[in-house]
Design a protein around this motif. Structure first.
Motif, short mmCIF file in Angstrom:
data_model
loop_
_atom_site.label_atom_id
_atom_site.label_comp_id
_atom_site.label_asym_id
_atom_site.label_seq_id
_atom_site.Cartn_x
_atom_site.Cartn_y
_atom_site.Cartn_z
N THR A 1 17.04 11.07 5.01
CA THR A 1 17.92 9.91 4.95
C THR A 1 17.65 8.94 6.10
OG1 THR A 1 19.66 11.23 3.92
CG2 THR A 1 20.33 9.14 4.93
N ILE A 2 17.60 7.65 5.78
CA ILE A 2 17.42 6.60 6.79
C ILE A 2 18.76 5.93 7.06
CG2 ILE A 2 16.36 4.37 7.28
CD1 ILE A 2 14.39 6.61 7.46
N ASN A 3 19.09 5.76 8.34
CA ASN A 3 20.32 5.07 8.72
C ASN A 3 20.01 3.59 8.93
OD1 ASN A 3 22.56 3.99 10.29
ND2 ASN A 3 23.20 6.11 10.62
N HIS A 4 20.35 2.78 7.95
CA HIS A 4 20.02 1.35 8.02
C HIS A 4 20.93 0.58 8.99
CE1 HIS A 4 17.07 1.76 4.83
NE2 HIS A 4 17.97 2.41 4.10
N LYS A 5 22.08 1.16 9.31
CA LYS A 5 22.97 0.49 10.26
C LYS A 5 22.40 0.53 11.67
CE LYS A 5 27.22 1.48 7.67
NZ LYS A 5 28.56 2.14 7.70
N LEU A 6 21.54 1.49 11.94
CA LEU A 6 20.92 1.62 13.27
C LEU A 6 19.48 1.14 13.24
CD1 LEU A 6 22.30 5.12 14.37
CD2 LEU A 6 23.10 2.85 15.08
N ASP A 7 19.23 0.02 12.56
CA ASP A 7 17.89 -0.57 12.52
C ASP A 7 16.86 0.38 11.92
OD1 ASP A 7 18.68 -3.03 13.75
OD2 ASP A 7 18.71 -1.99 15.66
N LEU B 1 0.83 -1.20 0.00
CA LEU B 1 0.00 0.00 0.00
C LEU B 1 0.87 1.25 0.00
CD1 LEU B 1 -2.58 1.66 0.33
CD2 LEU B 1 -2.50 1.18 2.79
N LEU B 2 1.93 1.24 0.81
CA LEU B 2 2.82 2.39 0.87
C LEU B 2 3.47 2.65 -0.49
CD1 LEU B 2 3.83 4.44 2.96
CD2 LEU B 2 5.79 2.94 3.38
N VAL B 3 3.88 1.58 -1.17
CA VAL B 3 4.46 1.72 -2.51
C VAL B 3 3.44 2.31 -3.47
CG1 VAL B 3 5.34 0.45 -4.51
CG2 VAL B 3 6.16 -0.12 -2.22
N SER B 4 2.20 1.83 -3.37
CA SER B 4 1.15 2.33 -4.27
C SER B 4 0.84 3.81 -4.03
CB SER B 4 -0.13 1.50 -4.10
OG SER B 4 -0.77 1.81 -2.88
N LEU B 5 1.15 4.28 -2.81
CA LEU B 5 0.94 5.69 -2.49
C LEU B 5 2.14 6.56 -2.88
CD1 LEU B 5 -0.77 5.36 1.01
CD2 LEU B 5 -1.86 5.80 -1.19
N GLY B 6 3.17 5.90 -3.42
CA GLY B 6 4.31 6.65 -3.95
C GLY B 6 5.54 6.67 -3.08
N TYR B 7 5.56 5.90 -1.98
CA TYR B 7 6.69 5.89 -1.07
C TYR B 7 7.39 4.54 -1.07
CZ TYR B 7 4.69 10.19 0.90
OH TYR B 7 4.20 11.46 1.07
N THR B 8 8.70 4.56 -0.85
CA THR B 8 9.48 3.34 -0.71
C THR B 8 9.53 2.96 0.77
OG1 THR B 8 10.87 3.91 -2.61
CG2 THR B 8 11.72 2.26 -1.07
N VAL C 1 9.38 14.54 11.28
CA VAL C 1 10.30 15.39 10.53
C VAL C 1 10.76 14.67 9.26
CG1 VAL C 1 12.56 16.53 10.58
CG2 VAL C 1 11.07 16.61 12.59
N TYR C 2 11.06 13.38 9.40
CA TYR C 2 11.48 12.58 8.24
C TYR C 2 10.41 12.55 7.16
CZ TYR C 2 11.32 8.08 5.74
OH TYR C 2 11.16 7.11 4.78
N ALA C 3 9.16 12.33 7.56
CA ALA C 3 8.07 12.23 6.58
C ALA C 3 7.84 13.56 5.87
CB ALA C 3 6.78 11.79 7.28
N PHE C 4 7.94 14.67 6.59
CA PHE C 4 7.74 15.98 5.97
C PHE C 4 8.90 16.32 5.04
CE2 PHE C 4 6.66 20.70 6.69
CZ PHE C 4 5.58 20.64 5.81
N ALA C 5 10.13 15.97 5.48
CA ALA C 5 11.31 16.22 4.65
C ALA C 5 11.28 15.34 3.40
CB ALA C 5 12.58 15.95 5.45
N ARG C 6 10.71 14.15 3.51
CA ARG C 6 10.64 13.22 2.38
C ARG C 6 9.91 13.83 1.19
NH1 ARG C 6 7.91 7.56 3.88
NH2 ARG C 6 6.19 8.98 4.35
N ASP C 7 8.99 14.75 1.47
CA ASP C 7 8.25 15.43 0.40
C ASP C 7 8.84 16.80 0.06
OD1 ASP C 7 6.44 13.32 0.14
OD2 ASP C 7 5.15 14.10 1.73
N GLU D 1 4.28 3.61 9.60
CA GLU D 1 5.12 2.81 8.71
C GLU D 1 6.02 1.84 9.47
OE1 GLU D 1 7.01 5.29 5.70
OE2 GLU D 1 5.19 6.51 5.58
N GLU D 2 5.83 1.75 10.79
CA GLU D 2 6.54 0.77 11.59
C GLU D 2 5.57 -0.16 12.31
OE1 GLU D 2 10.06 2.70 13.70
OE2 GLU D 2 9.14 4.42 12.70
N VAL D 3 4.33 -0.16 11.82
CA VAL D 3 3.26 -0.97 12.41
C VAL D 3 2.81 -2.01 11.38
CG1 VAL D 3 0.93 -0.90 13.37
CG2 VAL D 3 2.53 0.95 13.84
#
Length: 521
Positions: free
Chosen positions: A382-388, A35-42, A365-371, A277-279
């Motif tokens: 930016t997402i830090n994948h090293k920190l989960d 659903l998130l992908v269909s809404l335009g987000y990765t 803040v991340y979601a607003f900056a994403r747009d 997006e974490e649920v």
């Protein structure tokens, strides 16, 4: 560049080509990502929270015993026992309507953008960009300033707790000089950010621990203060009917100003939406968590406050203190060591609340900056994948803004009033935005939502909007009048206007020509 179409005609499609109906609520972790992908987000964040864990985090965001403890000054000066107890009940009832209204919309649009994204999708195409921009900045400002208020409140509360111990002269052992307060605030802020960023996978466990810790602490306080009651107890008539306005305002308005106590404690209601997006199944889990949390909070709040009112010392002495709860408990217990022991659960909750707010704010803040709506968005999204999968840069931006605003304390001891006031104002206004837009469209989009309120929806929506209209001017008012000292002025309006000017300037300089809002299918 994505194209924008009417929200009412969109039907997100899964990767397999099958239509996804977010309003049905039948979404597991896999299909939620589709659903998130269909809404335009990765999908970049890990879906590691269950319904109960979401509810527990929502509970921690409010952290009711702590939230009510740090702001008890406001109802004490506003109206005394009536303001403390019945003000809490009244605001809780109102906020249930707010939570239900937001939950209904969230069941249709479960993204980390929260009310900002919802406002864009529900608004007509010709003014959706401006509506989303306005709501998004209110939401970001509200998240940041409420997190700041929580950590600043924890600081002043800690000072109050330490000062249950006194010197031979009867003074508190910690002077509470501005530099001391600021350094403690800085330490708490850095600690909350460190735990939130480095321990992301363990946060659901902390949230689960918090709810059991809360009720254990509340029950301990309730039993001890009522059983020991060193200086006696008031009768039930006084506890539930005594009204004493000490603010200088007329009695009715004094009561209203005292509602900042309850409004601050419930202002985090919609912050949990940023965790969508974490649920695993956000369309159903988040709305249920929001409603459930308000109900639990109402009970926990009454369990905490009613015993304190029964053993309340002289109100005229309490309103001279920035943090009256430590003094109330010390008066009831009769010794400093015992009082401090009962305050430890609240101090732990203060830290857990700060961690929860830090986490939710970073996602906002991340979601607003994403747009692309925040200056320097390419860094903050930016997402830090090293920190989960933590939006570390967005978290650091929020932290720096909080620390800079914390410097205000050196100029005014009323800084906490400004921070908590502007946080309540901004968040309440942001929550109202998608509700108002939904009402203007005749509630068409939410009619088929799984969490639909049906005919009761209009009532909840109207109550939520009326509350927002009241809150904005109400919490710009000084707590007491006349204001004889500039340090006692309520600077919430100054902070609010400052952020508003920044957002308008950025829109005129960049947003008007470049901002297109969230992506649409």
């Amino acid at each position: 560049m994505s194209t924008h179409s009417s929200a009412s005609t969109q039907r997100p499609v899964s990767m397999s080509g099958e239509a996804i109906r977010p309003e049905t609520g039948d979404i597991d972790a896999g299909s939620a990502d589709e659903l998130l992908v269909s809404l335009g987000y990765t999908p970049e964040l890990s879906r590691n929270r269950s319904t109960l864990q979401v509810a527990f985090m929502s509970f921690v965001l409010a952290s009711i015993p702590y939230g009510l403890a740090t702001t008890l000054y406001y109802p004490l000066i506003g109206g005394g026992p009536v303001n403390i107890i019945w003000g809490w009940v009244a605001v809780s009832a109102i906020v249930i309507c707010v939570a239900a209204s937001l939950g209904e919309i969230t069941s249709v649009y479960p993204t980390a953008g929260g009310v900002y994204y919802q406002t864009f999708m529900l608004a007509p195409p010709n003014w959706r960009r401006l509506a989303a921009w306005t709501c998004g900045w209110l939401y970001v400002v509200g998240n940041i300033t409420i997190t700041l208020a929580v950590n600043f409140g924890s600081t002043t509360f800690l000072v109050g707790c330490i000062n249950v111990f006194e010197t031979a002269d009867g003074e508190g052992v910690l002077a509470g000089e501005p530099y001391q307060v600021f350094l403690i605030f800085l330490g708490i802020t850095l600690l909350c950010n460190a735990i939130s960023s480095l321990g992301n996978r363990w946060l659901p466990i902390l949230d689960t621990f918090a709810i059991f810790w809360t009720f254990a602490g509340v029950i301990a306080i309730m039993i001890c203060v009522l059983v020991i009651a060193k200086n006696g107890r008031h009768d039930a008539t006084w506890v539930f009917t005594h009204f004493e306005a000490n603010s200088g305002w007329t009695p009715g308005w004094s009561f209203m100003v005292g509602l900042l106590h309850a409004a601050y404690a419930t202002s985090s209601t919609g912050m949990i939406i940023s965790m969508c997006e974490e649920v695993r199944a956000p369309a159903t889990q988040v709305p249920k968590a929001m409603i459930l949390t308000i109900c639990i909070n109402t009970v926990a709040g009454l369990m905490f406050m009613i015993p304190l009112v029964f053993v309340l010392p002289d109100i005229q002495e309490l309103i001279l203190l920035a943090q009256p709860v430590p003094a109330i408990i010390k008066s009831a217990i009769g010794n400093s060591g015992g009082a401090f022991g009962l305050l430890i659960p609240l101090l732990v909750l203060a830290l857990l609340c700060g961690i929860g707010c830090t986490t939710a704010t970073s996602r906002c803040v991340y979601a607003f900056a994403r747009d692309g709506a925040i200056p320097g968005s390419k860094w903050w999204k930016t997402i830090n994948h090293k920190l989960d999968d933590v939006p570390l840069n967005a978290m650091m931006l929020s932290m720096v803004v909080q620390i800079v605003l914390g410097v205000i304390y050196f100029g005014s001891s009323a800084a906490f009033n400004a921070f908590s006031g502007v946080g309540v104002i901004a968040l309440t206004a942001a929550y109202a935005a998608p509700i108002v837009v939904s009402m203007l469209s005749g509630r068409e989009t939410v009619r088929t939502a799984n969490f639909s309120l049906g005919h009761f929806g209009w009532f909840c929506n109207i109550v939520a909007v009326c509350w927002s209209v009241l809150v904005i001017p109400l919490f710009c008012m000084p707590t007491a009048v006349p204001v004889l000292d500039p340090t006692l002025m309520n600077y919430a309006s100054v902070v609010f206007v400052g952020f508003t000017v920044i957002s308008i300037a950025w829109y005129l300089a960049w947003g008007r020509a470049n901002y297109v809002g969230p992506p649409t299918a």
